[in-house]
Write a protein that holds these residues in place. Structure first.
Motif, PDB file in Angstrom:
ATOM      1  N   ALA A   1      23.512  28.129  68.404  1.00 42.57           N
ATOM      2  CA  ALA A   1      23.085  27.690  67.073  1.00 42.57           C
ATOM      3  C   ALA A   1      21.839  28.449  66.627  1.00 42.57           C
ATOM      4  O   ALA A   1      21.687  28.767  65.444  1.00 42.57           O
ATOM      5  CB  ALA A   1      22.825  26.190  67.071  1.00 42.57           C
TER       6      ALA A   1
ATOM      7  N   ARG B   1      22.948  31.734  65.378  1.00 39.37           N
ATOM      8  CA  ARG B   1      23.613  31.560  64.084  1.00 39.37           C
ATOM      9  C   ARG B   1      22.579  31.336  62.974  1.00 39.37           C
ATOM     10  O   ARG B   1      22.695  31.890  61.876  1.00 39.37           O
ATOM     11  CB  ARG B   1      24.573  30.377  64.135  1.00 39.37           C
ATOM     12  N   SER B   2      21.586  30.520  63.274  1.00 41.64           N
ATOM     13  CA  SER B   2      20.564  30.249  62.268  1.00 41.64           C
ATOM     14  C   SER B   2      19.800  31.509  61.910  1.00 41.64           C
ATOM     15  O   SER B   2      19.485  31.748  60.738  1.00 41.64           O
ATOM     16  CB  SER B   2      19.576  29.212  62.792  1.00 41.64           C
TER      17      SER B   2
ATOM     18  N   ARG C   1      15.216  20.224  69.668  1.00 45.47           N
ATOM     19  CA  ARG C   1      15.652  20.816  68.421  1.00 45.47           C
ATOM     20  C   ARG C   1      15.144  22.245  68.245  1.00 45.47           C
ATOM     21  O   ARG C   1      14.110  22.622  68.785  1.00 45.47           O
ATOM     22  CB  ARG C   1      15.213  19.954  67.239  1.00 45.47           C
ATOM     23  N   ILE C   2      15.928  23.011  67.499  1.00 47.42           N
ATOM     24  CA  ILE C   2      15.503  24.344  67.116  1.00 47.42           C
ATOM     25  C   ILE C   2      14.501  24.194  65.985  1.00 47.42           C
ATOM     26  O   ILE C   2      14.833  23.642  64.934  1.00 47.42           O
ATOM     27  CB  ILE C   2      16.695  25.166  66.607  1.00 47.42           C
ATOM     28  N   GLU C   3      13.322  24.668  66.188  1.00 44.11           N
ATOM     29  CA  GLU C   3      12.341  24.591  65.119  1.00 44.11           C
ATOM     30  C   GLU C   3      12.347  25.900  64.353  1.00 44.11           C
ATOM     31  O   GLU C   3      12.409  26.972  64.953  1.00 44.11           O
ATOM     32  CB  GLU C   3      10.957  24.336  65.718  1.00 44.11           C
ATOM     33  N   ILE C   4      12.295  25.787  63.057  1.00 46.57           N
ATOM     34  CA  ILE C   4      12.246  26.981  62.219  1.00 46.57           C
ATOM     35  C   ILE C   4      10.880  27.014  61.560  1.00 46.57           C
ATOM     36  O   ILE C   4      10.487  26.054  60.889  1.00 46.57           O
ATOM     37  CB  ILE C   4      13.344  26.946  61.138  1.00 46.57           C
TER      38      ILE C   4
ATOM     39  N   SER D   1      21.890  33.453  59.638  1.00 45.99           N
ATOM     40  CA  SER D   1      21.993  32.829  58.338  1.00 45.99           C
ATOM     41  C   SER D   1      20.743  33.095  57.503  1.00 45.99           C
ATOM     42  O   SER D   1      20.819  33.455  56.325  1.00 45.99           O
ATOM     43  CB  SER D   1      22.190  31.326  58.547  1.00 45.99           C
ATOM     44  N   LEU D   2      19.581  32.922  58.122  1.00 43.64           N
ATOM     45  CA  LEU D   2      18.335  33.190  57.408  1.00 43.64           C
ATOM     46  C   LEU D   2      18.250  34.661  57.009  1.00 43.64           C
ATOM     47  O   LEU D   2      17.977  34.998  55.859  1.00 43.64           O
ATOM     48  CB  LEU D   2      17.141  32.831  58.295  1.00 43.64           C
TER      49      LEU D   2
ATOM     50  N   ARG E   1      20.770  35.619  54.299  1.00 39.81           N
ATOM     51  CA  ARG E   1      20.536  35.084  52.975  1.00 39.81           C
ATOM     52  C   ARG E   1      19.263  35.648  52.359  1.00 39.81           C
ATOM     53  O   ARG E   1      19.158  35.766  51.140  1.00 39.81           O
ATOM     54  CB  ARG E   1      20.444  33.569  53.054  1.00 39.81           C
ATOM     55  N   PHE E   2      18.296  35.957  53.203  1.00 42.17           N
ATOM     56  CA  PHE E   2      17.080  36.576  52.663  1.00 42.17           C
ATOM     57  C   PHE E   2      17.350  37.991  52.196  1.00 42.17           C
ATOM     58  O   PHE E   2      16.582  38.549  51.422  1.00 42.17           O
ATOM     59  CB  PHE E   2      15.972  36.582  53.725  1.00 42.17           C
TER      60      PHE E   2
ATOM     61  N   VAL F   1      27.996  35.022  63.021  1.00 43.58           N
ATOM     62  CA  VAL F   1      27.704  34.742  61.615  1.00 43.58           C
ATOM     63  C   VAL F   1      27.563  36.032  60.812  1.00 43.58           C
ATOM     64  O   VAL F   1      28.023  36.126  59.664  1.00 43.58           O
ATOM     65  CB  VAL F   1      26.440  33.878  61.485  1.00 43.58           C
TER      66      VAL F   1
ATOM     67  N   GLU G   1      30.000  36.369  57.699  1.00 42.62           N
ATOM     68  CA  GLU G   1      29.433  36.041  56.394  1.00 42.62           C
ATOM     69  C   GLU G   1      28.664  37.148  55.709  1.00 42.62           C
ATOM     70  O   GLU G   1      28.468  37.114  54.502  1.00 42.62           O
ATOM     71  CB  GLU G   1      28.509  34.833  56.550  1.00 42.62           C
TER      72      GLU G   1
ATOM     73  N   ASP H   1      20.075  24.615  71.658  1.00 43.82           N
ATOM     74  CA  ASP H   1      21.408  25.189  71.586  1.00 43.82           C
ATOM     75  C   ASP H   1      21.240  26.640  71.151  1.00 43.82           C
ATOM     76  O   ASP H   1      20.978  26.931  69.992  1.00 43.82           O
ATOM     77  CB  ASP H   1      22.221  24.393  70.569  1.00 43.82           C
TER      78      ASP H   1
END
Lengths: 344, 344
Positions: free
Chosen positions: B170, B173-174, B330-333, B177-178, B181-182, B212, B216, B167
């Motif tokens: 997403a 967005r991730s 899946r999105i792997e981080i 977000s990372l 926040r970092f 995002v 945010e 996705d």
DNA sequence: CAGATTTTGACGTACGTACATCAAAATTCT
DNA sequence: AGAATTTTGATGTACGTACGTCAAAATCTG
């Protein structure tokens, strides 16, 4: 086209019956003949058609899955996936027996393994407890040719055929890395909530976490870990008490289960920690990620693990190779923004 | 035991020949009779044994995989996984044809899809370019009963049978977000390096990221995205220039390919950004994660994607259901600490 | 070298399904 | 009703392998 037993018989200059004897390890074949067949086999590149073989022998794979009885969401998900796999059994020619044992109970697990030894299934998958007695029980199984696969929590290397689960040391390290980097520039105190340090996976997560914290984020002080026994109410009680005692908690790593209690304690706290990271994606942690109570979640996919265990055990029974990359279980990192959306 | 065609014939009160006609859609069966068979089918819960059926009809699944020629590491990994799948073809009864098309070339893709329409394989998998012409070409395929699966980059919903990939909204967005926040507590400028905004996956990543960031992390100013066309040297040139022009770059999100160039530019910079996040795990990004040049990587597993595409296409050809959860990519981080260790 | 023993071959049936052919039965048409 | 047509049944072979039986051939034993 792909060579068949007939081609193999011709290539080796023997009859089909002899081919059959060699392929299925029956007796009454001179070594010289057997070698001729084996040589012809890799000369012409024969590989047995497993589907046809299974059809002919009406083969069903008998597997035992031994799972601790535990009210935490992850274990329930694991159990649900086993049930789902049972339902698919007809198509996949598997017969899976789900065996419950009390959680954290070495004797019970040993008993379950012993009873599996009686039944002689094709393979056994179980959540390991890392001890000598278990290692011994497992090696009896393997001596009988029964495949042994650990899931979620591992045994000492080499004592099982395969481990299906995440690298828990890396998980702990990742938790530390996220926590440390999200809390840059400040110094303060970080707490750890474990389930039980007598389980290998929890110990490994702790080790990984501490290693990175010490070497990279020495400004953050790490309290010695609490043990919530993976029980929601214990976790809630211990954590609530801790947060009352010290209002300055900057970070929290919950490396075990009992997420219901964790989230309850956090949302009722006067001053919750600035950064919280926990394990496993369940209703509690999903909700907490969405509303910001929890900042990150490390997870493993129960469905993948069960399917992987079945594939590995099947391959073991067939003496067939596995696709290694396919069976590596990855550590999933979830933030609010990459939560998998529910399917409608 | 599982009912067979014989049981079904008995249950429906017809002969095996009629069962065969119904099951395989042959003509010459009155509606009344067909319905009796269908009714009996779900009454006794008959399901066709696909393995036996495939054996009997010597079935091979013919699939076309259309992949853009692109020197970036991810596309090469994708290609390698297709080759690996070809090698397994004998066991899995698949015959996979790998078709190259120039990257970002709508006409070429359209041509490849048209030639697939000629060959009439059982299914086609392709990296989509989102346009009307492609949608039209795909719908011709599907009209012929050929399965159509997009990989990595999707088409508009409903115009294909399945999408195998992450996705991308997403993912964006991730990343935000990372990054956000970092970089808490500071304000400054964030740059974006895209490949080409005419590809759906890049556009979606950008959308997610911007959404995002705006909602945010309004304190961080986001520059309008550069387009490096997924080429290492272009990426390097653009990024070097940008970093020279403004030494205050706080964060960077690279949402396309060309990681070699990205890493070169970063490691030669006088003042690299404090936080860098990129896509796909390859030699360049692995190294950069290890030495801290890059802080986080979002990735998708090429092997999983190819295997998933094959499973989905096979299921489509058999009119068999898929396990939805298994096919969700899946999105792997990745951080430095959860890099998958190389197998020895 | 005869007899005992082991090894090998020939062959048939089965697994669950696909597919083809021919005859019999049922239905439709005139 | 009789002919034409459609529908259905009976039967056999095949896919690649497993497994059993029995006889023939090869090897070993004394």
């Amino acid at each position: 086209m792909k060579p068949t037993v007939h081609d193999l018989a011709e290539a080796a200059g023997v009859s089909l019956a002899t081919i059959d004897r060699v392929l299925n390890g029956r007796s009454g074949v001179r070594d010289k003949t057997r070698n001729r067949v084996l040589e012809a086999m890799d000369r012409i590149g024969y590989v047995r058609d497993v589907a046809a073989a299974n059809l002919a022998r009406q083969r069903f794979y008998d597997f035992d899955f031994i799972v601790p009885v535990n009210d935490n969401a992850f274990m329930q998900a694991l159990r649900a996936e086993i049930v789902a796999a049972q339902a698919r059994g007809g198509f996949e020619r598997t017969r899976i027996r789900l065996i419950d044992v009390p959680a954290f109970d070495e004797e019970a697990l040993e008993g379950a393994l012993a009873s599996a030894l009686q039944r002689k299934p094709d393979g056994v998958a179980f959540v390991a407890i890392d001890s000598d007695r278990i290692v011994t029980a497992v090696s009896s199984l393997r001596d009988e040719g029964i495949g042994a696969v650990t899931i979620v929590s591992d045994l000492a290397e080499q004592s099982r055929d395969h481990y299906v689960g995440i690298d828990n040391v890396a998980a702990g390290r990742s938790a530390a890395s996220l926590l440390g980097r999200f809390l840059t520039g400040v110094d303060g105190t970080v707490a750890i909530m474990a389930g039980s340090l007598s389980v290998r996976d929890h110990r490994q997560r702790l080790d990984g976490f501490l290693a990175v914290m010490q070497s990279e984020f020495p400004a953050l002080r790490v309290l010695s870990p609490l043990q919530g026994r993976d029980e929601a109410h214990t976790v809630e009680r211990l954590l609530t008490k801790l947060m009352e005692e010290r209002g300055d908690l900057l970070g929290l790593y919950s490396l075990g289960a009992g997420n219901d209690g964790l989230v309850r304690a956090l949302s009722q706290a006067r001053v919750p920690p600035r950064f919280v990271i926990a394990h496993e994606l369940d209703i509690a942690t999903k909700g907490a990620l969405r509303d910001g109570t929890i900042d990150a979640v490390l997870a493993q996919d129960a469905g993948h693990e069960i399917r992987s265990a079945i594939r590995v055990l099947t391959a073991h029974a067939d003496r067939t190779p596995i696709i290694a990359a396919q069976e590596r279980i990855r550590i999933e990192i979830y933030l609010r923004d990459n939560l998998p959306q529910e399917q409608p």
